[in-house]
Design a protein around this motif. Structure first.
Motif, PDB file in Angstrom:
ATOM      1  N   ALA B 123       0.851  -1.203   0.000  1.00 19.23           N
ATOM      2  CA  ALA B 123       0.000   0.000   0.000  1.00 19.23           C
ATOM      3  C   ALA B 123       0.882   1.248   0.000  1.00 19.23           C
ATOM      4  N   ARG B 124       0.452   2.250  -0.744  1.00 19.78           N
ATOM      5  CA  ARG B 124       1.198   3.511  -0.843  1.00 19.78           C
ATOM      6  C   ARG B 124       0.318   4.669  -0.362  1.00 19.78           C
ATOM      7  N   LEU B 125       0.956   5.652   0.271  1.00 17.48           N
ATOM      8  CA  LEU B 125       0.184   6.780   0.794  1.00 17.48           C
ATOM      9  C   LEU B 125      -0.572   7.508  -0.314  1.00 17.48           C
ATOM     10  N   ARG B 126       0.029   7.608  -1.510  1.00 16.92           N
ATOM     11  CA  ARG B 126      -0.633   8.316  -2.614  1.00 16.92           C
ATOM     12  C   ARG B 126      -1.343   7.354  -3.554  1.00 16.92           C
ATOM     13  N   GLY B 127      -1.582   6.140  -3.079  1.00 14.87           N
ATOM     14  CA  GLY B 127      -2.451   5.194  -3.758  1.00 14.87           C
ATOM     15  C   GLY B 127      -2.183   5.018  -5.231  1.00 14.87           C
ATOM     16  N   TRP B 128      -3.213   5.289  -6.056  1.00 13.57           N
ATOM     17  CA  TRP B 128      -3.119   5.057  -7.497  1.00 13.57           C
ATOM     18  C   TRP B 128      -1.964   5.832  -8.128  1.00 13.57           C
ATOM     19  N   LEU B 129      -1.601   6.947  -7.552  1.00  8.79           N
ATOM     20  CA  LEU B 129      -0.546   7.767  -8.165  1.00  8.79           C
ATOM     21  C   LEU B 129       0.843   7.175  -7.956  1.00  8.79           C
ATOM     22  N   HIS B 131       1.289   3.560  -6.850  1.00 10.17           N
ATOM     23  CA  HIS B 131       1.346   2.093  -6.829  1.00 10.17           C
ATOM     24  C   HIS B 131       1.828   1.560  -8.181  1.00 10.17           C
ATOM     25  N   ASP B 133       1.259  -1.159  -9.679  1.00  9.61           N
ATOM     26  CA  ASP B 133       0.256  -1.913 -10.451  1.00  9.61           C
ATOM     27  C   ASP B 133      -0.932  -1.058 -10.881  1.00  9.61           C
ATOM     28  N   PRO B 135      -3.416   0.892 -12.970  1.00  6.97           N
ATOM     29  CA  PRO B 135      -3.698   1.093 -14.401  1.00  6.97           C
ATOM     30  C   PRO B 135      -3.690   2.584 -14.744  1.00  6.97           C
ATOM     31  N   ALA B 138      -6.819   4.506 -13.870  1.00 11.18           N
ATOM     32  CA  ALA B 138      -6.991   4.856 -12.452  1.00 11.18           C
ATOM     33  C   ALA B 138      -6.130   6.061 -12.089  1.00 11.18           C
ATOM     34  N   ALA B 141      -7.826   9.134 -13.587  1.00  9.75           N
ATOM     35  CA  ALA B 141      -9.032   9.520 -12.849  1.00  9.75           C
ATOM     36  C   ALA B 141      -8.666  10.134 -11.495  1.00  9.75           C
ATOM     37  N   THR B 142      -7.602   9.625 -10.881  1.00  7.76           N
ATOM     38  CA  THR B 142      -7.172  10.179  -9.589  1.00  7.76           C
ATOM     39  C   THR B 142      -6.628  11.593  -9.774  1.00  7.76           C
ATOM     40  N   PRO B 149      -0.202  15.072  -7.896  1.00  7.95           N
ATOM     41  CA  PRO B 149       0.469  14.100  -7.039  1.00  7.95           C
ATOM     42  C   PRO B 149       0.521  14.482  -5.571  1.00  7.95           C
TER      43      PRO B 149
END
Lengths: 499, 154
Positions: B123-129, B131, B133, B135, B138, B141-142, B149
């Motif tokens: 897990a990363r603090l900035r999630g989709w931005l 990680h 993996d 896509p 995602a 959209a983020t 960022p």
């Protein structure tokens, strides 16, 4: 001992306390003094590290592991500026009309409650997550349900600027979750409501109408800002007191204040939606530790259970898997391929399940798993196993099976393998986060603790504004309903003061 | 005062049965695991700490009646068999005791961020931005839903 005086003292800053604080802010503009007393710290967004033990210690009571009296279940509830709204996933549902009708509280109307809850849904930016932001863990749940002909529903959630960190339950590191710590409390403070953190309401004195508050200092290395007041004991004279410390906190406060004899229903009616995690292993990695963790659910209320998507962290996951040794380690090492479902039983208030206090005034929660609850958990586990296999899982970990791992080849034997014979408290990790009841609403002191507007029977200056008001389980995630009820409480206080 | 000191060798034997890869921990790793456990126990009442020590001693001694050896001296197969019986014991108190012990061991082992790589948790603090993996859709959209960022806070 310092002495202070306020017109209104609100104890707790979660969904209930935060709402009341905001709704009473206009009183401050009229010259009244309103104070919020919060036991936990004020933790800023930049301090949300995403580290499991560190954040659990900072934001939860008992690190998230508060045990029931017999030690068979852990209860998780927040203890911070914003209460449990800091650590929930933001799922935002309106109370079902059938539940409010079953509660049959005189003066509580579903339409009124729904209207108020909807207002807070708007205020907190509740909406459905856009499809590209739904991760594989959630998508597979939907696909599994569709293959079985079941209608998975999407959770409306209260986020703004969500990055999909998946760390909701550890406090959002991006400040995206619109809990009371982000919306209602800052607005209340902006308008002059005072908030004191690291301040525990120890006791009420009903005769003097005072609240004893103990403020503790920030310990070295602890997260959060220092408290706003100097550490020490305070006696606060209050025109009106609002107990909003949650089901356990408010019930325990009133009990240790000696109100139990006049209010025989105090502490009774405790429900909590007992839950456990199910895990399935897929052949390929899926996105699970990125993205909002709880985007979909399946409501099978006639069978007394709800399934929710979820994703937890390594320690919580390890703890919730039944067993140990090489099989447990293999499953843990499959983390990137794991899909998770949280099963929740829709329990009902029964006499055995209640909140008491011990000799020191600390809360003690008695909870017995009734036959319907066990049956619901078994049925929910079977349904979840079917969803996992329908979504393509290779094996499923089901706590009510022995051994708990069920292989794909045995997918058609789910009913035979998952049985209540294997439901052994102490072997299965059961936990709950929807804590409800203890100060239930009703007609009078013979059947309840408060009226439909949270006013405690016989003590018009004392009100309750949290999930302890629920006379029975809500059967959904509770926070919007708490806010709707708290809005009614605040309205009652404003009306009293205007009279 | 350390709770584990009097039973440290027994605790480690139990820990490496509950989490086999704990046997690969170096001294610093064990220090970290055990300090997490000690910290968790520090918040518990003294009676609970005493009960844990007694329970660990009992788990070490009971195999003598079946195999003539203490738990510490059993091979891994027998250790697993013994603890399997404890986990499914008829007495709720015994099951609960083992549940508490395994919870502490899991907390100590998996509560260390160093274990995340071992299990593949990322897990990363900035999630989709952030990680690896994530896509592209995602991420896009983020970015659209946030200020970029470093953004996101309202």
């Amino acid at each position: 001992m310092s002495r202070l005086a306020y017109d209104v003292v609100i104890i707790g800053s979660g969904a209930g306390g935060g709402t009341v604080a905001q709704e009473l802010a206009p009183l401050v503009e009229q010259g009244k003094r309103v104070l919020v007393v919060e036991k936990g710290p004020r933790v800023d967004t930049h301090e949300m590290s995403g580290l499991e033990l560190e954040m659990a210690g900072a934001l939860y009571e008992d690190n998230g592991g508060f045990l029931t009296a017999d030690g068979a279940m852990t209860l998780a509830f927040g203890r911070a500026y914003g209460g449990s709204t800091v650590v929930y996933t933001g799922t935002s549902l309106l109370a079902p009309s059938r539940v409010i009708e079953e509660w049959a509280v005189p003066g509580l109307d579903h339409g009124d409650l729904a209207t108020r809850s909807e207002r807070y849904a708007g205020e907190n930016n509740v909406h459905l997550l856009e499809p590209p932001l739904v991760n594989d863990n959630n998508r597979l749940f939907v696909e599994g349900c569709e293959a079985l002909g079941w209608d998975a529903e999407q959770f409306p959630i209260n986020v703004k600027g969500c990055h999909g960190s998946s760390l909701c339950n550890l406090g959002c590191p991006n400040g995206a979750k619109m809990g009371t710590h982000q919306v209602q409390l800052p607005e209340a403070e902006r308008r002059g409501v005072e908030v004191v953190t690291r301040a525990e309401a120890v006791r009420l004195d009903p005769d003097r109408r005072t609240v004893e508050v103990r403020v503790t200092g920030k310990r070295p290395g602890e997260k959060g800002r220092p408290g706003e007041w100097e550490p020490g004991d305070y006696t606060i004279e209050a025109g009106t007191v609002v107990a909003a410390g949650g089901s356990i906190g408010s019930s325990a406060l009133l009990l240790r204040s000696g109100l139990g004899s006049a209010l025989p229903r105090l502490g009774h009616g405790f429900t909590c939606h007992p839950a456990h995690i199910l895990v399935a292993e897929h052949d390929r990695p899926i996105t699970n530790d990125v993205g909002h963790p709880k985007s979909y659910y399946l409501d099978h209320w006639p069978q007394r259970y709800v399934l929710e998507t979820c994703m937890y962290f390594p320690f919580i996951t390890a703890k919730n898997l039944t067993g140990f040794g090489p099989a447990h380690s293999r499953l843990m090492r499959a983390f990137p391929r794991l899909q998770m479902i949280l099963v929740l039983a829709l329990d009902r208030a029964v006499p055995e399940n209640r909140i008491e206090v011990d000799d020191q005034g600390g809360p003690v929660v008695h909870y017995t798993f009734t036959d319907p609850v066990i049956d619901a958990l078994v049925a929910a586990t079977r349904a979840s196993a079917r969803i996992f296999f329908a979504a393509g899982a290779r094996r499923v970990h089901a706590p009510e099976a022995e051994p708990p791992l069920i292989e794909r080849e045995d997918a058609d034997r789910v009913d035979a393998l998952i049985t209540r014979d294997h439901f052994l408290p102490g072997r299965i990790s059961i936990s709950a986060a929807h804590l409800m009841g203890g100060c239930g609403m009703g007609r009078d002191a013979t059947d309840s603790v408060t009226d439909a507007r949270g006013r405690v029977h016989g003590l018009p200056w004392l009100r309750v504004a949290d999930s302890s008001l629920f006379p029975d389980a809500l059967e959904i995630n509770p926070y919007l309903t708490i806010m709707g009820l708290a809005d009614r409480v605040a309205e009652g206080i404003r009306d009293d003061m205007a009279a | 005062m350390s709770v584990l000191d009097p039973v440290r060798d027994r605790f480690r034997a139990l820990s490496t049965t509950i989490v086999p890869q704990a046997a690969e921990l170096d001294p610093a790793g064990w220090d970290r695991l055990e300090s997490i456990v000690e910290d968790a126990l520090a918040d518990r009442p003294p009676a609970v700490r005493r009960q844990l020590v007694v329970f660990i001693r009992l788990l070490d001694a009971l195999p003598v009646f079946r195999w003539g050896r203490r738990f510490r001296s059993l091979d891994q197969r027998r250790r697993i068999r013994f603890l399997g019986g404890v986990q499914n014991a008829r007495l709720f108190l015994v099951r609960r005791g083992f549940w508490g012990l395994r919870t502490l061991v899991y907390m100590g082992y998996y509560g260390r961020p160093e274990s995340h790589e071992d299990v593949g948790y990322d897990a990363r603090l900035r999630g989709w931005l952030e990680h690896p993996d994530a896509p592209a859709a995602a991420r896009a959209a983020t970015l659209a839903a946030t200020d970029g960022p470093a953004g996101g806070a309202p």
